[in-house]
Write an enzyme that holds these catalytic residues in place. Structure first.
Site, PDB file in Angstrom:
ATOM      1  N   GLU A 308      -8.683  -4.594  -3.669  1.00 45.37           N
ATOM      2  CA  GLU A 308      -7.347  -4.062  -3.487  1.00 45.37           C
ATOM      3  C   GLU A 308      -6.225  -5.073  -3.586  1.00 45.37           C
ATOM      4  O   GLU A 308      -5.130  -4.831  -3.042  1.00 45.37           O
ATOM      5  CB  GLU A 308      -7.263  -3.379  -2.115  1.00 45.37           C
ATOM      6  N   ASN A 309      -6.401  -6.203  -4.247  1.00 36.32           N
ATOM      7  CA  ASN A 309      -5.322  -7.194  -4.346  1.00 36.32           C
ATOM      8  C   ASN A 309      -3.981  -6.494  -4.552  1.00 36.32           C
ATOM      9  O   ASN A 309      -3.852  -5.621  -5.405  1.00 36.32           O
ATOM     10  CB  ASN A 309      -5.570  -8.125  -5.545  1.00 36.32           C
ATOM     11  N   GLU A 342      -8.656   2.178  -3.344  1.00 35.87           N
ATOM     12  CA  GLU A 342      -7.926   0.913  -3.507  1.00 35.87           C
ATOM     13  C   GLU A 342      -6.422   1.092  -3.316  1.00 35.87           C
ATOM     14  O   GLU A 342      -5.751   0.198  -2.787  1.00 35.87           O
ATOM     15  CB  GLU A 342      -8.218   0.307  -4.885  1.00 35.87           C
ATOM     16  N   HIS A 345      -5.479   1.182   0.261  1.00 38.40           N
ATOM     17  CA  HIS A 345      -5.433  -0.175   0.817  1.00 38.40           C
ATOM     18  C   HIS A 345      -4.061  -0.822   0.674  1.00 38.40           C
ATOM     19  O   HIS A 345      -3.747  -1.761   1.418  1.00 38.40           O
ATOM     20  CB  HIS A 345      -6.446  -1.065   0.093  1.00 38.40           C
TER      21      HIS A 345
END
Length: 925
Positions: A308-309, A342, A345
């Protein structure tokens, strides 16, 4: 692994209340009292003994420059870290894994000490760093691009012309940012980042933020906008030659999907999903997505499903790319749910981050649960609510072992931290949130988490902060009459009639939820009849040993009876007497609660009779829950096998996919156990019984992609099992389709729902297996490749299975990222489970080197290969192997989980094998 040069390191004092004055002179080495002091490194000891960094120096901002060379597979870089000093000190301690930092200035050497066991470096400053002042720490470094899946690592793909193309990507969670650059690599050390990436003109570069000023001078240098405050594990950068497709959300966020050029056409579905999901989350959380863009990129070599950057989420190709010609409806569901996970997040984890890894469930449990909420709202045709039951069943499977752990557990070193990313954090976390949402109501739950996100934005939180936010929202009066509630999600409202039997204004939410997060395991609620009244008690549910722990939970108990359609609710903290007369009672209505239910005495006979004569009196979720609970109770020794088998016999009249597949899966698991034993008569008889049991459903399937999500899922799973059991009509049709596929040289598009079945039947002869291996090597669809690999591992020829395992170890034909899955698939094959286990034992050090101790892949290899064993001899062999790797095994909880699993299997066989034979003989007659 990293090759590092000696480079410069400097301290600069930031003067004037935090403003850079341009007078960044090197600090002269002197003591505050005026005496000079310039020690050598050998005269100093490492200044810090703990695994976690000291709190007296806090990073504020990183200026990071990286220049990867994709020809030499190495990179150089520099980082300037602005730090805030909160106590006088001569030392800065931060993380660096494998980086040998040089240590000289114009006047003297600045000692840099290393503590490899804690992955830390200590940097000595001759001048005291004063409390309340801000400083710059500047380090230059160089390293090879990592060979693996962590840090700043290399990946590659093969172009349509056969050329190998290289890219560089990152994966830092949980503790690998320190492999890429020196940093304060703990989640509570949030800082902003300014990233610059140098590259050759034929590549592009990506990072968390948009490019603001690309520079060109032979080499290109992309300077990215300054990021918001975030933890180091969320930093990301990629240098590649990918193509993208771009769209925009309703609030103006630019969304782009990146993939290798040959796979660009497979990116369009992901773009549709990502745009829709970001719109949904902005509305649901009532907090605007804080960045101007969101990139999603498919990395060819990627160990986990996705990461999840912030602003640059990275994915395994199977988790992002969708090919309408080769991807099945299940593949579409998977891609949709992973993107939903993601993007959730970006709020849960990125905007608000847990203070430490012991509470990683605050990230992963929420993201797992939001998958279901978001997909149900945005893609209702995917029927995702049918899958939440199985998420909770998976959690029960692990949590009912003595080797389970509390959701919030201590974790200090990197191996322990990696093990926190498990079924307990993800699946159990999601299931207790589901329980809490139904307990508090949708509106209270949603309002509470919005309050939590707003209060802790750009900072860190822990368990109790969440309960406080939810508890402050929840101010429910005592309700003693039937009250209509409306459950609304994304515009879809459902009327529910509920009777509350608790006083909400006295609810201690922290005390309640601490029983679910601070102690391990889950409760067993036992229902005992006293005449026509019911007595309910609770204890810990264990499938391995008799429960002795004095655990009690605050259980949001729900039940329905034959006397009304109302769902009754009660907060159960001790022995409970249900003061009403009932014919039957179903406890844990729709399985909104995370607990197992046992109907003592004749209770299970009552439920079996109800299912046989009027199964629609219960919801499909209740029917599925009864099947699951009966199976778990057989394993734990509370219920006889014949009673569970009798209960599921009603399924010949079942019309809903979910309970039917739950019961069929139980029969299939028993069959796989029998075929791994040297008892051919038992295996043959059980195969005959399953085919008779499912005959009408098997015959009702078409070999197409028609129908709803539920119908297509049923078709895929039923036909796969029927052909595996060598049902003649199934095998004949699959072989006919496979031959057509062969004659077309692989150009024929098979119905995606049955493609895996067709390939598996075709893989049983030499020509078919070789053709599938060739197709696997040449396909550019990862969804199709996964179906080919599944089919190849279904071969009954041990020599072919051994060849596959060797190809996986080599990592060329079958990528290393797929090795753990390959080992699991071979281990599930009755002809391959000892082959897979032997490979693990002989190549243990190689596997740890490839995947790292405690990683997701290592854990699944251990549990997957040992989970098939059910004899005392197998148990002794597993123990012997773990003893041989004792130093590593002692660092991982998963080894005890594996032993618990095998012990559970051994006990199951000892208790149930003879009753199974007896019951089966009666059924066959």
């Amino acid at each position: 692994m990293l090759s590092v040069r000696l480079l410069g390191l400097f301290f600069f004092l930031l003067l004037g209340g935090g403003q850079c004055q341009g007078s960044e002179s090197t600090l002269s080495p002197h003591h505050p009292e005026g005496e000079t002091f310039s020690p050598g490194a050998d005269s100093l000891s490492f200044p810090w003994s703990r695994v976690r960094l000291p709190r007296y120096i806090v990073p504020l901002h990183y200026r990071l420059l990286l220049h990867p060379n994709l020809t030499k597979l190495s990179y150089t870089g520099s980082v300037q870290i602005q730090v805030d000093v909160q106590n006088n000190t001569n030392w800065v301690v931060l993380h660096s894994k494998g980086l040998q930092i040089s240590k000289y200035t114009e006047r003297s050497v600045l000692p840099v000490l290393h503590n490899p066991s804690h992955e830390q470096i200590g940097i000595f400053s001759p001048r005291v760093l004063s409390s309340g002042q801000k400083y710059f720490l500047y380090i230059e470094f160089a390293a090879e691009l990592a060979d693996g899946f962590y840090g700043f690592y290399r990946s590659s793909y093969t172009s349509s012309t056969g050329e190998t193309r290289t890219l560089a990507s990152t994966h830092f969670e949980p503790t690998s940012a320190r492999m890429a650059f020196p940093c304060f690599d703990e989640p509570s050390f949030k800082a902003s980042f300014s990233v610059r990436l140098r590259r050759s003109p034929e590549f592009i570069s990506l990072s968390n933020m948009p490019v603001v000023s690309p520079l060109a001078d032979g080499l290109m240098e992309d300077q990215f906008a300054e990021s918001v405050k975030m933890s180091t594990y969320l930093v990301a950068f990629v240098v590649c030659d990918f193509k993208s497709v771009t769209g925009t959300t309703s609030s103006g966020v630019q969304v782009s999907i990146y993939a290798a050029p040959e796979k660009w056409l497979q990116t369009h579905y992901a773009l549709e999903v990502a745009v829709k999901m970001l719109d949904f989350y902005e509305d649901y959380f009532n907090i605007k997505y804080p960045l101007p863009k969101q990139d999603l990129i498919a990395i060819p070599d990627f160990q986990s499903g996705a990461m999840e950057n912030w602003g640059l989420t990275t994915y395994r190709e199977t988790s992002l790319l969708f090919d309408p010609h080769t991807s099945s409806i299940s593949d579409r569901l998977w891609v949709t749910m992973v993107i939903g996970h993601e993007l959730a997040h970006q709020w849960f984890g990125n905007l608000v981050t847990m203070k430490w890894w012991n509470d990683i469930w605050l990230n992963e449990g929420f993201a797992r649960y939001m998958e279901y909420i978001s997909v149900e709202a945005t893609y209702p045709d995917l029927k995702v609510e049918e899958y939440l039951l199985h998420t909770c069943f998976a959690a029960v499977g692990l949590d009912s072992l003595n080797s389970s752990r509390p959701i919030s557990s201590p974790a200090e070193n990197p191996t322990q931290i990696k093990e926190m990313f498990d079924t307990v954090s993800y699946d159990k976390g999601a299931c207790i949130l589901h329980m809490l949402r139904h307990f508090l109501s949708d509106n209270v739950f949603q309002s509470g988490i919005v309050r939590y996100l707003r209060k802790y934005s750009y900072s860190n939180a822990h368990n109790q902060d969440l309960w406080e936010s939810l508890g402050n929202i929840y101010k429910h009066p005592l309700i003693t009459e039937y009250t209509p509630l409306y459950s609304c999600v994304y515009g879809h409202c459902v009327h529910r009639c509920v009777q509350y039997l608790f006083a909400g204004e006295h609810l201690d939410l922290k005390a309640m939820m601490n029983t679910w997060t601070l102690q391990k395991g889950l409760p067993l609620v036992t229902v005992t009849r006293k005449g026509r009244r019911l007595l309910l008690k609770q204890e810990r549910f264990l499938r391995t040993v008799a429960p002795t722990d004095p655990f009690l939970w605050h259980i949001p108990l729900t039940y329905r009876t034959d006397s009304s359609s109302t769902i009754h609710r009660h907060l159960m903290t001790s022995l409970t007497d249900v003061g009403e007369e009932v014919g039957w009672v179903k406890v844990n209505a729709d399985m909104t609660g995370y607990y197992v239910v046992h109907y003592e005495d004749e209770g299970w006979d009552v439920m079996s009779k109800l299912l046989r004569y009027n199964h629609t009196a219960l919801s499909y979720k209740d029917r599925t829950h009864l099947i699951h609970n009966s199976v778990q109770l057989v394993t734990a020794g509370y219920l006889s096998l014949d009673k569970a088998l009798d209960l599921i016999s009603y399924l010949t009249h079942e019309t809903h996919t979910v309970p039917f597949l739950q019961g069929l899966g139980f029969l299939e698991s028993i069959y796989h156990m029998t075929e791994k034993r040297d008892e051919p008569d038992l295996t043959r008889n059980f195969r005959t019984y399953i085919l008779q049991f499912a005959r009408a459903v098997i015959d009702g399937q078409t070999w197409s992609d028609d129908g709803s999500m539920s119908e297509r899922r049923l078709r895929s799973e039923v036909l796969l099992l029927a052909c595996y059991l060598e049902d003649p009509p199934c095998v004949e049709q699959a072989r006919l389709l496979f031959n057509h596929w062969l004659q077309s040289n692989g150009t024929l598009s098979l119905p995606t729902d049955v493609a895996e079945t067709v390939y598996s039947v075709g893989a049983q002869d030499d020509r078919g297996w070789d053709s599938l291996l060739h197709a696997y090597k040449t396909s550019i669809s990862e969804a199709q490749k996964s179906k080919f690999l599944f089919a190849l591992t279904s071969s009954r020829d041990p020599a072919k299975l051994h060849r596959l395992l060797q190809l996986g170890l080599e990592g060329r034909v079958i990528r290393t990222q797929d090795l753990s899955h390959l080992i699991l698939m071979v281990s599930r094959n009755s002809r391959g489970h000892y082959l897979a286990w032997d490979l693990v034992k002989k190549n243990w050090d190689t596997l740890v080197q490839k995947f790292q101790l405690g990683s997701f892949c290592i854990r699944h290899i251990i549990v997957g290969t040992t989970g098939q064993f059910s004899s005392p001899e197998d148990l002794a062999d597993v123990r012997l192997f773990f003893d041989s790797i004792q130093e590593q095994a002692s660092q991982m909880r998963v080894t005890q989980i594996a032993l618990d699993n095998v012990q559970k299997n051994v006990r199951w066989v000892q208790r149930n094998l003879e009753p199974l034979k007896k019951w089966l003989t009666q059924q066959i007659k």
